[in-house]
Design a protein around this motif. Structure first.
Motif, PDB file in Angstrom:
ATOM      1  N   LEU A 216       1.454  -1.051   6.260  1.00 47.44           N
ATOM      2  CA  LEU A 216       0.752  -0.115   5.901  1.00 47.44           C
ATOM      3  C   LEU A 216       1.278  -1.512   4.511  1.00 47.44           C
ATOM      4  CD1 LEU A 216       2.197   3.315   5.895  1.00 47.44           C
ATOM      5  CD2 LEU A 216       0.282   2.102   5.676  1.00 47.44           C
ATOM      6  N   ALA A 217       0.816  -1.303   3.037  1.00 43.75           N
ATOM      7  CA  ALA A 217       0.833  -2.165   2.123  1.00 43.75           C
ATOM      8  C   ALA A 217       2.267  -1.677   1.288  1.00 43.75           C
ATOM      9  CB  ALA A 217      -0.208  -2.296   1.153  1.00 43.75           C
ATOM     10  N   LEU A 218       2.449  -2.898   0.522  1.00 43.00           N
ATOM     11  CA  LEU A 218       3.962  -2.550   0.331  1.00 43.00           C
ATOM     12  C   LEU A 218       4.171  -1.150  -0.837  1.00 43.00           C
ATOM     13  CD1 LEU A 218       6.857  -4.106  -0.769  1.00 43.00           C
ATOM     14  CD2 LEU A 218       5.858  -5.178  -2.572  1.00 43.00           C
ATOM     15  N   GLN A 219       3.146  -1.493  -1.516  1.00 44.52           N
ATOM     16  CA  GLN A 219       3.094  -0.058  -2.420  1.00 44.52           C
ATOM     17  C   GLN A 219       3.083   1.364  -1.405  1.00 44.52           C
ATOM     18  OE1 GLN A 219       0.870  -2.120  -2.369  1.00 44.52           O
ATOM     19  NE2 GLN A 219      -1.266  -1.395  -2.631  1.00 44.52           N
ATOM     20  N   TRP A 220       2.688   1.237  -0.136  1.00 47.65           N
ATOM     21  CA  TRP A 220       3.057   2.181   0.607  1.00 47.65           C
ATOM     22  C   TRP A 220       4.102   2.733   0.775  1.00 47.65           C
ATOM     23  CZ3 TRP A 220      -0.510   6.122   0.424  1.00 47.65           C
ATOM     24  CH2 TRP A 220      -1.588   6.732   0.023  1.00 47.65           C
ATOM     25  N   ARG A 221       4.439   1.672   1.539  1.00 49.82           N
ATOM     26  CA  ARG A 221       6.057   1.363   1.784  1.00 49.82           C
ATOM     27  C   ARG A 221       7.255   2.016   0.766  1.00 49.82           C
ATOM     28  NH1 ARG A 221       9.619  -4.173   3.575  1.00 49.82           N
ATOM     29  NH2 ARG A 221      10.955  -2.753   4.853  1.00 49.82           N
ATOM     30  N   LEU A 222       6.814   1.696   0.331  1.00 43.54           N
ATOM     31  CA  LEU A 222       7.468   2.184  -1.218  1.00 43.54           C
ATOM     32  C   LEU A 222       7.453   3.137  -1.572  1.00 43.54           C
ATOM     33  CD1 LEU A 222       7.348  -1.260  -3.969  1.00 43.54           C
ATOM     34  CD2 LEU A 222       9.007  -0.504  -2.282  1.00 43.54           C
TER      35      LEU A 222
END
Length: 622
Positions: A90-96
């Motif tokens: 998952l991309a950083l925004q989804w991780r956050l």
């Protein structure tokens, strides 16, 4: 063999790495699992702080206990979320976004927990923690494939857990010896709480950090891996499987005894069946990749017949729990045993009749059972409360206490056996659920009556005891301990039986008044600390089961309750009046007048006070 391999691996590890590599590895782990380690540090800090506080200070810092509980859940929750991030890249925004959702859930959980945790909150926490741990085992393997990767991943976690425990234990013992050497050789003073705090740090922070550093990430590599540790095979084949087989023989012999004698099984057999089932399923999971290999006939035979052999034991388990439920109703513990029995039945049927026989079925279904038992529409707490309230209603109706849906304080005499049953249910409701469900039976506000009796009390043990007594008082009944177990005799004293007014004490000549309630449990009792004229007064029962100790400055006063306890245990309660339970204890620095208001316990090999409550009046020297 497993420990030998772990030791060899550890020696090889230290030969191949430097301090710089260790530092880089620690930083890499921090970046990979930031919120996991934050939760570990937060929970450890709360635990270390609690270890420094006295009992009275802990009562004013109850949020720390909640913080420890929520942090431990956050640790495994964020670990599971990071596994999902790795699996699906998952991309950083989804991780956050996932991390923010996790923080929000934990914040809500913390908010809705009451200031003072009760038994039901801890039990719900344990079920939720179990569900989260199981979810972590299959979070990256939600599809039907990758069964080998699933096994290899959890094998690695299992071995990493053992390695972490070994390193943590050895390092902790080494540090303890080093600190003791400093104390002895250099006269360095170390607080007693330091060792508990060091243990909390090692388990909470070091162990977690070390474990996370060895978590595998590449699922594709795991699917292609077919390594099986030789030590694990030896342990399973020559230790675990023989033990499980021995338990099986014992349980089948007991099952035969029940059939021959045509008697109900003992309640304790439920624990044995569950332990056998858990050990057997764990054995099957450990031998899963090699069970069909040539030369493993014993493993293959065990895997083929285990679930078939489980059916009679599941019947035995269900009979045992049905007997307890039919006699005493549902409690959370009995609900959990029944749920596990149904889960074992479903698991046995799945592995006998399903073509797939996917081992992921075990953690997935067990986690679902845990969540439903904790939060489902018919969860353990709701069903248990409903069952016990219905039992109480039937008892009161049968004995003329509950007529037309309303409690009658003036009712026909009630036998001691019925009062024991009613007292037992009232005690359970006070500790686990409260008395809101009983409100329709009373004309006035039951909650207001309970609040008036409990608002001034210090902790939940006192409040539960007072609430139970108030409800029984409103029913025109007295608290009566249940029937003693074999070899035990209960004793009980209450200075305010139903219909009696509030106690009145002569306080002439005394400068201070205080109340205490102590519960004596295995391993020690509670303590109470008060401040009188700038000096501390400590009340405890730590040193003896029938003596109350009052420590004021450098002096310790003793109140020996054994004489009245012996009289109570001989069944002479009616001869013990409130005046007989008022004592004057004289010391060189202080004089105490102690009015015992509640006393209960039992005798087996000795007299043992379980709880004592009293008003104390103090006169200090001028």
């Amino acid at each position: 063999m497993v420990l030998h391999k772990l030791q060899n691996d550890g020696m090889g590890l230290f030969k191949q790495i430097s301090l710089q590599q260790l530092w880089r590895g620690a930083v890499t782990t921090l970046l990979a699992y930031p919120l996991v380690l934050l939760a570990a540090v937060t929970g450890t800090a709360a635990g270390v702080t609690l270890a420094e506080l006295s009992f009275e200070q802990r009562q004013r810092s109850l949020y720390l206990e909640k913080l420890m509980l929520v942090s431990s859940l956050g640790l495994i929750l964020f670990f599971t979320l990071e596994l999902l991030v790795r699996k699906y890249k998952l991309a950083l925004q989804w991780r956050l976004l996932l991390q923010l959702a996790g923080l929000l859930l934990l914040g809500l959980y913390f908010y809705f927990l009451p200031p003072e945790l009760e038994d039901r909150h801890w039990l719900r926490y344990l079920m939720l923690a179990l569900a989260l741990h199981l979810a972590a085992s299959y979070a990256m393997f939600l599809n039907r494939r990758e069964e080998n990767a699933f096994w290899q991943f959890n094998k690695t976690l299992f071995l990493r857990l053992l390695t972490s425990a070994l390193y943590t234990g050895v390092l902790f013992l080494g540090l303890v010896v080093a600190v003791l050497a400093m104390e002895e050789l250099f006269a360095v003073e170390v607080d007693g709480e330091f060792y508990a705090q060091l243990w909390l740090f090692m388990v909470g922070v070091f162990n977690t950090w070390f474990f996370l550093a060895g978590v595998p990430a590449n699922v594709r590599e795991l699917e292609q891996t077919h390594q099986y540790p030789k030590g694990l095979k030896v342990f399973t084949q020559f230790v675990l499987l023989p033990l499980v087989s021995l338990y099986l023989l014992i349980l089948y012999a007991y099952f035969g005894k029940i059939i021959v004698q045509w008697a109900w099984p003992e309640g304790w057999v439920s624990v044995l069946v569950l332990c056998f089932s858990i050990a057997g399923i764990l054995s099957l999971l450990l031998i899963h990749p090699i069970r069909n290999e040539e030369g493993n006939t014993w493993m293959r035979t065990f895997a083929r017949w285990f679930y078939r052999a489980l059916f009679p034991l599941i019947i035995l388990l269900m009979l045992a729990i049905w007997r307890r439920v039919s006699e005493y109703g549902v409690t959370e513990g009995r609900y959990i045993v029944a749920a596990l029995a149904l889960w074992l039945l479903a698991t046995a049927l799945y592995f006998l009749f399903s073509r797939q026989k996917n081992i992921k079925f075990i953690p997935v279904t067990l986690s679902i059972v845990a969540v439903l038992a904790a939060f489902g529409p018919v969860n353990a707490f709701r069903v248990s409360e409903w069952s016990q309230v219905n039992r109480l209603e039937a008892l009161l109706q049968e004995n003329g206490v509950l007529v037309g849906g309303k409690v009658q304080q003036q009712h026909p005499p009630v036998s001691e056996e019925v009062e024991q049953e009613v007292s037992s249910i009232a005690d359970y409701l006070a500790r686990r659920h409260g008395f809101e469900a009983l409100q329709p039976w009373f004309n006035g506000s039951l909650q207001d009556s309970i609040a008036a009796a409990t608002d001034s009390l210090d902790n939940r043990w006192q409040r539960n005891f007072a609430a139970r007594g108030k409800v029984l008082d409103l029913m025109g009944l007295a608290y009566t301990p249940g029937s003693p177990r074999a070899g035990e005799t209960y004793f009980y004293f209450d200075s305010q039986p139903p219909g009696a007014g509030e106690a009145v004490h002569d306080i002439q000549g005394y400068a201070y008044a205080l109340q205490f309630h102590l519960r004596n449990v295995e391993g020690g009792s509670e303590r109470r600390e008060y401040t009188l004229g700038g000096a501390p007064l400590l009340v405890s029962m730590d040193e003896d089961a029938t003596t109350v100790y009052f420590r004021f400055e450098q002096e310790t006063l003793k109140l020996d309750l054994l004489p009245v306890v012996q009289k109570l245990a001989r069944g002479q309660q009616e001869q013990v009046k409130p005046a007989d339970m008022t004592f004057v204890v004289q010391g060189e620095q202080v004089q105490l007048k102690v009015a015992i208001e509640e006393l209960s316990g039992y005798r087996k090999d000795r007299y043992y006070i379980q709880s004592v409550g009293a008003s104390v009046f103090v006169q200090l020297p001028e």
